[in-house]
Each structure stands twice: as structure tokens, then as C-alpha cells.
Design a protein around this motif. Structure first.
Motif: not given
Length: 308
Positions: A64-82
Motif C-alpha cells: 500500500g505504498c501509494s506514491y512512495g511516502i515511506n520510501a521517501a521519508l526513510l531514504q531521504c531522512d525527511l519528515t511528513i511536514d517536509d
């Protein structure tokens, strides 16, 4: 707002657009935060898996990855607010899809290239998978609904490469059939799993099927906000569902938010030697941490194949 078969408001329209802007605009208004709260737990599980297996660059299947949200947060060290700012502000609406993709590829090159993990997405939304692949958040994709049909040989091979399996809200839409197919895709090697599951959805039957496949499942302490209810109708329907399941919503869903539990499933040999340490709350939203700390954990009846 129309409710879907689970009693939640239907947000199908935000998962099938050519790019993630409608997804983030809609979910920002609802305070959607579960990927952020899940991030430190997933990172800790990856660390533990590396230490236990020696695999330095694990492949993570996000169901259920949709647009790769978990992947972006973990790989790029981002926050959901980012990500909310990235897709909703700074004139993003004035740009076309190609511009967004170019910016996301630059983001992955600058911040995600040394993350030490590879993501594969499993989703029924072709447009969402296509965007996440093109942006570089995903290294592979499986466009399938495994609740209704078996994976093709090619899809099974992609799933079988997974070292870990994660999800942040898809359980309830996917269930025993999907997770059984994922657990058995390789045939011998079994991936570790971590699933954030809304309290309105039981996990017992899934855990039982995983136990038959050689897993041991534990529910980790804590409750995690997913998002606010989209309407009084949605909240009323969910409260009815919780009541029928014997789940007390006071101080939780009764106050206007969906809440999830975290279940971790490991092959029995790995589970026997695992030491579970709570993930650092550093990335958690402060208001959510405060709520979690104040929640009096209510006793729950747990099936024999679940460890607490």
C-alpha cells in the motif's frame, strides 16, 4: 462524503492521480501523520535486521505504498511536514508533472543515494506506482491486488526479493491472502514484517495465518495517531465498529482521531533471538507523543500466536 466498505471515508480519488499533489493536499488537512510516527520503528527494524543477517542493503516491500511516502521519508531522512511543504507550497501547483519528477530525482540523488536500502512498492494504483518509480523513491513495483488474484511469476519474483515488509494503514483493505502470498513468495526465506494497523481492524486472523507459515507476531507497546476523522459520519461509523469489536474508544477515537497498533512478525528463529527496543521518539510529533504517554493501556485479549 461517501464511506467505503470499511466504514472509512472514501479517498480513492487521491490515490489514482498522475502525481502526489492531491494526495498531500487532502491528507495535510486531515493531519495525516502515521508515516512519520512509523519511521523510527521501521528504521530500528532495518538496523536490527542488518545486525542479525549481515545484509547491508535490505530490500523493503511497502504494501500500500501509494506514491512512495515511506520510501521517501526513510531514504531521504525527511519528515511528513517536509513532504507536505514539498508538494503543497512554493508554487508546486503552478508546475507540471515533469518538473515535479525532476525535482524528486534531484532529491533522491542528493539525499537518498546512500540510504543503504532498496524499496519495492506493492499497490493497486498504477498511477501512484508509476510516479514513485519515475521519481526514484522505488526501485521496483508490483501493480496488483493480491486479495483477488494470485501474483504472476514476475510479481512473485519481485516480492520474493523482500527482506522486510512494512505497511502503514493498508491492513483492512488487504488481509490474510495478501500477507500469506508475501510470506510464501520465496518458498524458503521469510521476510520480517512490521504493520501499523488501525484499532478498528483485528489482526488475530492474519497473525494466525502467519503462525502457520512459521512466524511469531508481537504487538509492541503504544498507540499511534493516523489522521483526524474526515466527518462526523465517519467517526460515528468507526465508533460503532469499535463498539461491536469490544474496543474502548474513550480518550482515543472518541476524541476525533484514528489510532493504530504496531505488530511485528518475524520467522520463529529470528523472533526467539530478537531483543525489542522501543524506537527513538525523536521524529515523532510532540503532541502525539504526549497523547501516547498519557494513554492508559487497556487490557486486551491476545491469541496464543501473538506475543506481548
Amino acid at each position: 462524503m461517501r464511506l467505503d466498505a470499511t466504514g472509512k471515508v472514501s479517498l480513492d480519488q487521491i490515490y489514482t492521480r498522475p502525481d502526489p499533489r492531491p494526495y498531500f493536499r487532502t491528507l495535510r488537512d486531515l493531519g495525516y501523520c502515521i508515516p512519520q510516527l512509523a519511521k523510527p520503528h521501521f528504521a530500528e527494524l532495518v538496523r536490527e535486521y542488518r545486525e542479525a543477517t549481515g545484509v547491508r542493503v535490505p530490500t523493503i516491500l511497502d504494501i500500500g505504498c501509494s506514491y512512495g511516502i515511506n520510501a521517501a521519508l526513510l531514504q531521504c531522512d525527511l519528515t511528513i511536514d517536509d513532504l507536505y511543504e514539498h508538494y503543497c507550497d512554493h508554487g508546486a501547483d503552478e508546475r507540471d508533472r515533469d518538473w515535479l519528477l525532476s525535482r524528486d530525482r534531484d532529491l533522491m540523488r542528493s539525499r537518498g543515494s546512500n540510504a543503504g536500502m532498496r524499496f519495492v512498492g506493492l499497490d493497486s494504483s498504477g498511477p501512484a506506482l508509476s510516479y514513485a518509480l519515475s521519481a526514484g523513491f522505488l526501485g521496483g513495483a508490483v501493480h496488483a491486488d493480491l486479495e483477488t488474484r494470485e501474483p504472476t511469476p514476475g510479481q512473485r519474483a519481485e516480492i520474493a526479493a523482500a527482506d522486510l515488509v512494512i505497511s502503514t494503514g493498508c491492513v483492512g483493505y488487504v488481509g490474510e491472502r495478501t500477507l500469506s502470498a508475501v510470506a510464501g513468495a520465496h518458498g524458503r526465506r521469510k521476510p520480517w514484517m512490521a504493520h501499523f494497523v488501525l484499532r478498528m481492524f483485528p489482526f488475530d486472523q492474519i497473525a494466525a495465518r502467519l503462525a502457520e507459515a512459521g512466524y511469531e507476531t508481537e504487538e509492541l507497546p503504544g498507540l499511534y495517531r493516523q489522521r483526524r476523522f474526515a466527518s462526523p459520519q465517519e467517526q460515528s461509523q468507526v465508533l460503532d465498529t469499535l463498539s461491536r469489536a469490544g474496543v474502548d474508544p474513550r480518550g482515543l477515537e472518541a476524541d476525533g482521531w484514528f489510532y493504530a497498533r504496531l505488530f511485528v512478525s518475524r520467522p520463529r528463529v529470528a523472533a526467539a533471538s530478537a531483543v525489542v527496543e522501543p524506537a527513538s521518539p525523536a521524529d515523532n510529533d510532540p503532541s502525539t507523543i504526549e497523547v501516547e504517554d498519557e494513554i492508559e493501556q487497556q487490557p486486551s485479549v491476545v491469541a496464543p500466536y501473538l506475543r506481548q
